[in-house]
Write a protein that holds these residues in place. Structure first.
Motif, mmCIF file in Angstrom:
data_model
loop_
_atom_site.group_PDB
_atom_site.id
_atom_site.type_symbol
_atom_site.label_atom_id
_atom_site.label_comp_id
_atom_site.label_asym_id
_atom_site.label_seq_id
_atom_site.Cartn_x
_atom_site.Cartn_y
_atom_site.Cartn_z
ATOM 1 N N THR A 126 0.834 -1.208 0.000
ATOM 2 C CA THR A 126 0.000 0.000 0.000
ATOM 3 C C THR A 126 0.865 1.253 0.000
ATOM 4 O OG1 THR A 126 -1.700 -1.163 1.274
ATOM 5 C CG2 THR A 126 -1.846 1.230 1.195
ATOM 6 N N LYS A 128 -0.019 5.337 0.168
ATOM 7 C CA LYS A 128 -1.113 6.289 0.358
ATOM 8 C C LYS A 128 -0.684 7.710 -0.027
ATOM 9 C CE LYS A 128 -3.275 3.659 4.116
ATOM 10 N NZ LYS A 128 -3.748 3.692 5.530
ATOM 11 N N SER A 135 -3.119 0.988 -5.128
ATOM 12 C CA SER A 135 -2.525 -0.069 -4.304
ATOM 13 C C SER A 135 -3.405 -1.316 -4.377
ATOM 14 C CB SER A 135 -2.400 0.387 -2.853
ATOM 15 O OG SER A 135 -1.592 1.545 -2.763
ATOM 16 N N ARG A 137 -4.046 -5.096 -2.704
ATOM 17 C CA ARG A 137 -3.793 -6.041 -1.617
ATOM 18 C C ARG A 137 -4.629 -7.298 -1.827
ATOM 19 N NH1 ARG A 137 -0.426 -3.753 2.450
ATOM 20 N NH2 ARG A 137 -0.316 -5.933 3.028
ATOM 21 N N THR A 307 -6.977 1.849 -2.471
ATOM 22 C CA THR A 307 -6.461 0.504 -2.219
ATOM 23 C C THR A 307 -7.551 -0.494 -2.573
ATOM 24 O OG1 THR A 307 -5.008 1.241 -0.427
ATOM 25 C CG2 THR A 307 -5.565 -1.100 -0.490
#
Length: 346
Positions: A126, A128, A135, A137, A307
């Motif tokens: 990630t 930010k 990002s 995940r 994300t």
């Protein structure tokens, strides 16, 4: 009146031409190209290969060519050379650039600062605060949990192992899921299962991975799950060494990671019987995520600043049937359904 009518028609025609010209210009200036930067072999039977397969699928769907104005990968020697790979992709005018894992984090961040009009993607980590970085995940713990259920169900010795690479959040997620899966299933089956666990410290030290594997197998573990990247080949080497001296029925097992690693488990058992020691593989759908993000960029919907999490629900995390026995596979499916229903929390 006739003159006014002709003038009006000409005026409309000029508006149409202007609109078409503006539209075509927008298409011409919006690159749909995508590039993948890897710090290892693209055909690694793991993370890199899966990411590239996703980009190939993207290119096929949108009828793009491999290379300039389409899709491509840039392979560098190691993480210290990632900057070179990204620079090449930028110079060749690729619009969306993918970096894999935490090792690419700093390089992606630096490139995003310098090139705000490019799209960057950090996979499996990630970043930010940057509107041009997406990002990605994965719920690694969900797939690892299912591997733990399989290991606890199918172990004959009551001892299993986990070998991680670096001690980072991704590896901790794998370990957490696997450990809980083993413990929950052991409790359900009223049996005791011991878990040996150790990190290598890197994703490249094959020798250390093999040494750890030899120790765990030496302590009578019969199933080892790895999340060690390239270093994981050391585990496969040790499993092959042990299994070649045994009948197939007495083999020790490996659980693969990120992609289907069953091809790495082929061997000849004692007596010459062809066999395979990969019990199953925990799949991380890097290909699913890569294709999805590239497609969003193509549609001018790049999720910059966000994300995106991929999990069991969107089939980006899974476990393969492999050589899991039918009874164990039923346990795996029961656990999967409970995770999806929110009845199992990892």
């Amino acid at each position: 009146m006739k003159f006014k009518k002709i003038f009006f028609i000409a005026f409309l025609a000029s508006l149409t031409l202007t609109a078409c010209s503006t539209s075509n210009s927008a298409v011409d200036n919006t690159s749909k190209s995508a590039a993948l930067i890897t710090d290892g072999n693209i055909n690694d039977h793991s993370f890199n290969q899966s990411a590239w397969e996703g980009l190939e699928a993207y290119g096929t769907e949108y009828k793009l060519n491999k290379g300039a104005d389409g899709y491509q990968y840039f392979q560098v020697k190691n993480k210290d050379d990632l900057k070179t790979g990204i620079s090449k992709a930028i110079k060749q005018k690729y619009q969306t650039i993918f970096g894999l894992g935490s090792e690419a984090k700093n390089t992606i961040t630096s490139a995003a600062k310098k090139h705000p009009n490019k799209n960057f993607v950090i996979m499996d980590d990630t970043i930010k605060g940057y509107p041009n970085i997406a990002s990605v995940r994965f719920r690694k713990d969900e797939g690892a949990y299912l591997a733990g259920v399989a290991a606890a169900s199918q172990t004959k010795t009551g001892k299993v192992g986990f070998i991680g690479g670096e001690n980072n959040s991704v590896i901790r997620s794998f370990k957490r899921g696997f450990t809980k899966g083993v413990n929950d299933q052991a409790k359900k089956m009223h049996k005791k299962v011991i878990i040996y666990s150790q990190n290598i410290g890197t994703f490249t030290n094959t020798f250390k991975a093999r040494t750890i594997a030899a120790t765990m197998y030496g302590k009578n573990a019969d199933i080892i799950f790895h999340a060690a990247g390239k270093a994981g080949s050391g585990l496969f080497q040790e499993a092959r060494f042990i299994n070649q001296a045994r009948p197939a029925k007495d083999r020790v097992w490996v659980i693969g990671v990120d992609a289907d690693q069953s091809n790495l488990g082929k061997y000849d058992a004692k007596g010459g019987q062809e066999a395979n020691f990969v019990l199953t593989s925990v799949i991380t759908g890097i290909n699913v995520a890569t294709k999805d993000i590239a497609s969003r960029s193509y549609q001018d919907k790049f999720p910059g600043g966000k994300t995106i999490t991929y999990d069991l629900k969107n089939n980006a995390v899974s476990i393969l049937p492999g050589q899991i026995d039918p009874a164990t596979w039923k346990y795996v499916q029961i656990a999967r359904n409970k995770i999806l229903a929110g009845k199992i929390k990892i």
